[in-house]
Write an enzyme that holds these catalytic residues in place. Sequence first.
Site, short mmCIF file in Angstrom:
data_model
loop_
_atom_site.label_atom_id
_atom_site.label_comp_id
_atom_site.label_asym_id
_atom_site.label_seq_id
_atom_site.Cartn_x
_atom_site.Cartn_y
_atom_site.Cartn_z
N ASN A 139 -18.08 -9.18 13.59
CA ASN A 139 -18.06 -7.79 14.05
C ASN A 139 -17.13 -7.58 15.23
OD1 ASN A 139 -19.58 -5.99 12.49
ND2 ASN A 139 -21.51 -6.79 13.28
N PHE A 428 -25.37 -12.92 10.65
CA PHE A 428 -24.63 -13.57 11.72
C PHE A 428 -23.46 -12.73 12.22
CE2 PHE A 428 -25.65 -16.58 8.19
CZ PHE A 428 -26.93 -16.87 8.63
N CYS A 429 -23.70 -11.40 12.26
CA CYS A 429 -22.68 -10.45 12.75
C CYS A 429 -21.39 -10.52 11.94
CB CYS A 429 -22.39 -10.68 14.23
SG CYS A 429 -23.84 -10.59 15.29
N ASN A 430 -21.51 -10.89 10.66
CA ASN A 430 -20.35 -10.99 9.78
C ASN A 430 -20.64 -10.20 8.51
OD1 ASN A 430 -18.18 -11.83 8.13
ND2 ASN A 430 -18.08 -13.80 9.18
#
Length: 817
Positions: A139, A428-430
Site C-alpha cells: 500500500n 499484509f497491506c498488499n
Amino acid sequence: MADDPEKERFLKEFGQDYGYPNAPSNVDEIRATEFKRLNDVVYLDHAGATLYSESQIQDVFKDLNSTLYGNPHSQSNCSLSTSDIVGDARRQTLSFFNASPGEYKCIFTSGATAALKLVGETFPWSSQSTFMYTMENHNSVLGIREYSLKEGAAAIAVDIDGRHGGKSAVKIIPHTVQRRGEIGCRKKEQTSDTYNLFAFPSECNFSGLRFDLGLVNVMKEDSYEMPGPTLSHSGRWMVLIDAAKGSATSPPDLSKYKADFVVVSFYKLFGYPTGIGALIARNGAAKLLKKTYFSGASGTVAASIADVDFYKRRDGIEEYFEDGTLAFVSIASLRHGFRILNALTMSAIYRHTMSLALYIRKALLNLRHVNGSRVCTLYGINDPELLCNEMGPTVSFNLKRPDGSWFGHREVEKLASLSNIQLRTGCFCNPGACAKHLGLSHSELLSNIEAGHVCWDDRDILNGKPTGSVRVSFGYMSTFEDARKLLKFIKSSFVSLPPQHSISDLLGEKPVPASTEGVERVTRTYFLKSITVYPIKSCAGFTVESWPLCSTGLLHDREWLLKSLSGEILTQKKVPEMGFITTLVDLKLGRLIVESLRCKEKLQIELTSGQCIAEREVMEIYSQRYEVQGYGSEVDTWFSTAVGRPCTLVRSYAFQNHMCSNKNRSMGPCRDLEARLNFVNEAQFLLISEESIADLNNRLRSKLHKGSNEQHIEVDPSRFRPNLVVSGGKPYAEDGWSRLKIGQTNFTSLGGCNRCQMINMAFTAGTVQRSNEPLATLASYRRLKGKIYFGVLLKMCDSIKQEAWLHAGQEIVAYAV
C-alpha cells in the site's frame, strides 16, 4: 543425530545451506546465546519485523554509555564526531546495496514508507507522465498513485510475464488505465521533459515471489511488450524498487541493476532501531525531485530571511531532503546491526532461510486429509504471469477442510498463538497480490467491503472465499525446530480432525435424524447452582442466592459501561485493570457500590437517575442502539483512577432502547435479534455447568502430566463470567438443549458461546496473570468452524411478570431436540 531422524533427513537435503556451517557460530549457538528471550516461542513473522540480538543491544547500550553524541547540526567536537558517524552509516548502507558513493546517495528517513512518500510528493509529474506499478506492491507504493493522479498523470497496474512464446522480451500485461480530471494540471509540450515512474518490489511481501531485478534495465531500455491499448512511451522511465522485504535476505545489487530509487527499513534487516529507513537515490534522479518545504537553520536550508520571500537551499542531496535534525542516536546504532549481517554474510543468510522455507513448502504440499484431499493451498509458486528468479523465505497459504471448505486465516492465527507460534494473517497491506492470488474479483472485493470487512478484522471467510492468507516468514535466527513445530501444529489442528473432536452434533451443526426431527424430549432434571450479576461491563460481578428478572435479563446486569474520552468501549481485553473493580447492587439501599484497590474510598451510585447529570445520547455498540446517560466528574474521576486512564461511566436505559438491529449476523456478534439487551455482546444470559468445568480441569491436569510447559491451572466458573451455573448432568449436556425452564420462567438456547483469550487472564493478589490456558485446551476438543465453544447463551421466552425471580437451588427442566 540418530535419535532425531526427521532432522537427519532435513540436513541430508539442506545441510549445505542450513545453519551457517562456515560462520563463527552456527544457528543453534546463535539461538542459545543471542535469543534466549524466545524460550518456547516460535517467531515466524520476520517479514513484519525481524528480531534484534542480545549482543547487538548490549553493544548499543555500551556505545551510548561511553560516547557523547551531539546534534550534528552544531559545530562542537561531539557534534562533529556525530556527523562522522552518520557519514559512516551512509557509507555502510550504500555498501550493503553495492552502490557506488559517487553514483548514489543515502537519504535517511523514518522508514521505507516515508522514503516512498518522499519520492511521490517530489517526483516531476505532468499530465503526460505515467506511474506504472506491478500488482504485487505494498500500500505504501500504491499511495504514490495519489500524487501522480492529482497532477493529471496516468496510473496503471500491470502483471509481468517474462516467459511467453519463447521470446526473450518481457511482456507487460496492463490493467485499466486510471486518470482523473486534468483541471489545474501542468501540461508539457516537449516530451523530452516527461518523466515516468515504474515501481516493483524486489520480493513480494504477500507470497514471497522474488522479481527479476533485470526489470530495471528492461524499463530503462524500453525493451518490453505491452499488448492492447497502451500508454504513450514518450519521455524517460525511472525505476523504483521497494526493497523493504527483500533486503532482509537478498538486497538488490545496484552495481548491476541501476535503479533510480531503492527504499529500505532497517528494523526489517536486524530488528533495531525502529523508525529509521533510507531512500537510496541515484544522483541524477535525485536532482530531478522538486521539494517545496525547507526546514532547519542547518538542515535543508543554507539561508533564509524571515520577512522577505527569500531562502537558499543547501547543495548536498542528503541535506536537501532530510528535514530537521536526524535521529542521530538511532543512526549511530545501525553499525551494530550491520555487524551481525556482515559476520554471517547475506548469501549465507539467504541460503539458510530459503532452506527452511523450501522445507515448509514441500511439507505443506504433501499434507493430505484422510480422504486424500489436499490440506494446503500455497500462493506464489508456479505462477507464469510473474517474472521472478526464485522464492524468498516467505510462505503464504490457506488451509482446507476435508470437504473442501476453507479454514479461516484468523482461526489459524488464534490457534497458533495458543501454541506459542507467532505468525501473521490477512493481506499484509498488499491488496493487489492478495486479490490476485486469492482470485477475488473487483465485485467480490467491493462486496466484502460493503459487508463491513476491513483490514485486521475477523471476517476471514466471506461468500465461501478467504479474504486473506496465513503467512510464515523466516529470519536469520530461525531454526529447523521452529519449522517442525509449525508443521506439528498444522497437522494436529487442521489435518482430518479425529471424530472425538466433533462437537457439531451437540451444537446443532448437523441435521437431526428424520425420526426425531421436530420432537422435543425432556432431559434429566438439573439444579441452578449460582447466580451472578455483572452491573458494569467487563468489571467483576457479584454472586447472589436470589435475583429479580426484568425485560433485559437479570436486573441491572451489564447496565453500565466505561468508555474512553474518544468514545472507545473499555473491556478487560484492552484494560485488564477492570477485573479488579468489584461491584455490588444493594436493592434495599437502591445503590450500586463499587470498590477498587487503586481507590481509597468506595463509590456509591444511586440507582435512581438523580446522579446522572449529562444529557442522554444515543450510542451504537455491536450493531445495537442504546440510549445512555453519563455522570458527573466525581464518578468519572473515581473510575479513571481505578483503571489508570481517563474514562467516563454511562448507563443504559434499555427499556427505551431499540432492539438489536443486527439483521445480518455476519455484521456483528449479536445473536438475540428480538430481546431487549443491555451492554451484552450476544445474549441476555450465559450458562455453564459444573460438570463441564470439572471435565475441563481434568483435561488440564492430564495435559500437565503429559509434559506441557504450562503451569498448573485450575479454573473455576468465574473465569468464564457466567450468569447461571447449573449442576446435575453430564459434561456439555447443555450443548444439546433447545430450551429450558427454571422455576416458572422459560428460556431458549441460542447456541454455544464462542470464547476468546479473555478467559486466559487470572486476577490474583492485585496482578493479572496471562497464559494460554484454558483456551488452548478447549481448542483441542471444543473447536468447530473456527470457533471455540464453552457454555451456552440464553434468552427469556416469556414476557416478565411482576416479581419474577431466580433462586439458587431451583430445579431446571431441560429440553433437547
